[in-house]
Write a protein that holds these residues in place. Sequence first.
Motif, short mmCIF file in Angstrom:
data_model
loop_
_atom_site.label_atom_id
_atom_site.label_comp_id
_atom_site.label_asym_id
_atom_site.label_seq_id
_atom_site.Cartn_x
_atom_site.Cartn_y
_atom_site.Cartn_z
N ASP A 333 15.85 -30.66 -35.88
CA ASP A 333 17.21 -30.94 -36.37
C ASP A 333 17.45 -30.40 -37.77
O ASP A 333 16.54 -30.40 -38.61
CB ASP A 333 17.45 -32.46 -36.45
N PHE A 334 18.68 -29.98 -38.03
CA PHE A 334 19.10 -29.72 -39.40
C PHE A 334 20.60 -30.00 -39.51
O PHE A 334 21.33 -30.01 -38.51
CB PHE A 334 18.74 -28.31 -39.88
N THR A 335 21.05 -30.28 -40.73
CA THR A 335 22.43 -30.74 -40.94
C THR A 335 23.35 -29.58 -41.29
O THR A 335 22.90 -28.45 -41.53
CB THR A 335 22.46 -31.75 -42.11
N ILE A 336 24.65 -29.88 -41.35
CA ILE A 336 25.64 -28.85 -41.71
C ILE A 336 25.36 -28.26 -43.10
O ILE A 336 25.28 -27.02 -43.23
CB ILE A 336 27.07 -29.43 -41.66
N PRO A 337 25.16 -29.09 -44.16
CA PRO A 337 24.85 -28.50 -45.47
C PRO A 337 23.57 -27.67 -45.44
O PRO A 337 23.49 -26.62 -46.09
CB PRO A 337 24.71 -29.72 -46.39
N GLN A 338 22.56 -28.13 -44.68
CA GLN A 338 21.32 -27.36 -44.59
C GLN A 338 21.56 -26.03 -43.89
O GLN A 338 21.06 -24.98 -44.32
CB GLN A 338 20.26 -28.18 -43.84
N ALA A 339 22.36 -26.04 -42.81
CA ALA A 339 22.65 -24.80 -42.07
C ALA A 339 23.36 -23.79 -42.97
O ALA A 339 23.03 -22.60 -42.98
CB ALA A 339 23.50 -25.12 -40.84
N LYS A 340 24.36 -24.26 -43.72
CA LYS A 340 25.10 -23.36 -44.62
C LYS A 340 24.19 -22.81 -45.72
O LYS A 340 24.25 -21.62 -46.06
CB LYS A 340 26.29 -24.10 -45.24
N ALA A 341 23.31 -23.69 -46.25
CA ALA A 341 22.39 -23.25 -47.31
C ALA A 341 21.38 -22.24 -46.75
O ALA A 341 21.06 -21.24 -47.41
CB ALA A 341 21.67 -24.45 -47.90
N LEU A 342 20.89 -22.47 -45.54
CA LEU A 342 19.93 -21.54 -44.92
C LEU A 342 20.56 -20.16 -44.70
O LEU A 342 19.91 -19.13 -44.91
CB LEU A 342 19.43 -22.10 -43.58
N ALA A 343 21.81 -20.14 -44.29
CA ALA A 343 22.52 -18.87 -44.12
C ALA A 343 22.58 -18.13 -45.45
O ALA A 343 22.35 -16.91 -45.51
CB ALA A 343 23.93 -19.13 -43.58
N ASP A 344 22.87 -18.86 -46.53
CA ASP A 344 22.93 -18.25 -47.86
C ASP A 344 21.56 -17.78 -48.34
O ASP A 344 21.43 -16.70 -48.92
CB ASP A 344 23.52 -19.24 -48.87
N ILE A 345 20.54 -18.60 -48.10
CA ILE A 345 19.18 -18.25 -48.52
C ILE A 345 18.74 -16.94 -47.86
O ILE A 345 18.21 -16.04 -48.52
CB ILE A 345 18.19 -19.39 -48.19
N ALA A 346 18.98 -16.84 -46.54
CA ALA A 346 18.59 -15.60 -45.83
C ALA A 346 19.35 -14.40 -46.36
O ALA A 346 18.80 -13.30 -46.49
CB ALA A 346 18.83 -15.78 -44.33
N ALA A 347 20.64 -14.61 -46.68
CA ALA A 347 21.46 -13.49 -47.18
C ALA A 347 21.12 -13.13 -48.62
O ALA A 347 21.10 -11.95 -48.99
CB ALA A 347 22.94 -13.87 -47.07
N ASN A 348 20.83 -14.13 -49.45
CA ASN A 348 20.64 -13.90 -50.89
C ASN A 348 19.24 -13.45 -51.27
O ASN A 348 19.05 -12.82 -52.31
CB ASN A 348 20.98 -15.17 -51.68
#
Length: 497
Positions: A333-348
């Motif tokens: 499981d992961f949450t909405i804030p975690q999902a958005k942060a993970l997307a940013d981490i992979a991109a950044n």
Amino acid sequence: MDAKTLNIPEEIKREIETFAAEVERLNRGEVGDEDFKRFRLQQGIYGQRQDGEQMVRTKLPAGKITSEQMRCMADFAEKYSHGILHITTRQDIQLHYVKINDVPQGLEDLAQAGITTREACGNTVRNVTACHKAGTCSTEVFDVAPYALAVSKYLLRKDLTQNLPRKFKISFGGCNGCGLAPIHDIGLKAVLKNDKRGFGVLIGGGLGSFPHGALPLTDFIPEEQLLRMCEALVAVFDKYGDKKNRNKARFKFVLDKLGLEKVKELYDQEFAALEGKSFEAIEREEERNPDQPKYQPVDCNTDPEFQLWKTRNIEEQKQSGFYNVQIKLVLGDFTIPQAKALADIAANFAGGKLVATVNQNLMIPWVREDAFGNLFTELKKINLHKAGTEEIRDITCCPGSETCNLGITASRGLVDTLHKEMENGFETSKDLDHISIKASGCPNSCGQHHIASIGFHGGAKKLNGILTPHYEVLLGGRISEDKVVFGTSVIKIPAKN
């Protein structure tokens, strides 16, 4: 037509419009629940045990996700779901507690990002899985991901695959067993023969109440025959699978009934029948260095937690100077804030890509060593910095009785408790890291309990004349690219114990 739907292919647009029309017919009472059930399953929508709630399963071939797609799924969870994204053992991401009237707009939103739910459920070819390190693994024979994507694309929406006797599962592995070939209807292993690419093929594997190890079809089929071979095998299953008895309908029962030699003979006939049919050439899109973002490196070397994380969650890629970073997700499981942060981490800090793993974790490939501190710092902010993936503390489980209609026991509760015990002072040496623990809430093995060192599955047993939830404990399961040993049942324990 809404302007934002213009970039959705016409076929998919029509599919979503048809689904919306069927929902309206359901609401008006013009179609019954049973007929609608078959229709929604084909679209990747399951009914939950909670009345009126749906589970939406996205289909992510080989578990591949872009940062943009991760943001899209986070937005879906925020608009329509209860805020949790869940990774399955088939590398899908599913979202629970969705109202049926919200599903058509949700499907449209997903389609904007190139995500489908089509045939993620039902009697279809399910998500085609592959080793999550495909393309970056230092020991692989070659990158199997393009082949997994090609097979997935070829069989999707095909007339042949719309009403199979039961679900059909295909997997690809490149080296040491990450593909889990022996538990699949078609399990494929990368092989080089005289410098020519191809695959060793196992067929008829599966778990469930009656687990079967797959049997060898051929040691080598050349890459250009891959799609033809898959179509021929699916055709055999479609013709000879039991469409009347759901409990005996999987491909493994066709092999049981007819025997391997007869199935090979039938396969040869179907393969020959496809002579002259043209199959699209498979693009060998090898993983390559994506554009690397610019960032200021962060130094975490004095933090012992960082050192442990670096030791246990990072593996060198075959591409020099780059690393795969594993992210441990409790219960998948992961949450909405975690999902958005993970997307940013992979991109950044990497290549803007993520991969869902069959172990219900996420992986970010294409990370440079000087970005380790940045990743750890950002992961710590969202509490996804825990060390230890693919080891004893990294436990797999299905949703169980929490949301699944078939669940007998709350497998998530069991695994959550086990995980907390292990994180709170349960000392293990690295000698135990090869021990795997997996749990399912019923005998159907969505948590893959049969192939774990320690497996649990939910069931019921009478205690003082009352049917009571129990766990059956299995020991000694294990799997390689060529062979599987299923765990041995040793005891049944009341779930409350």
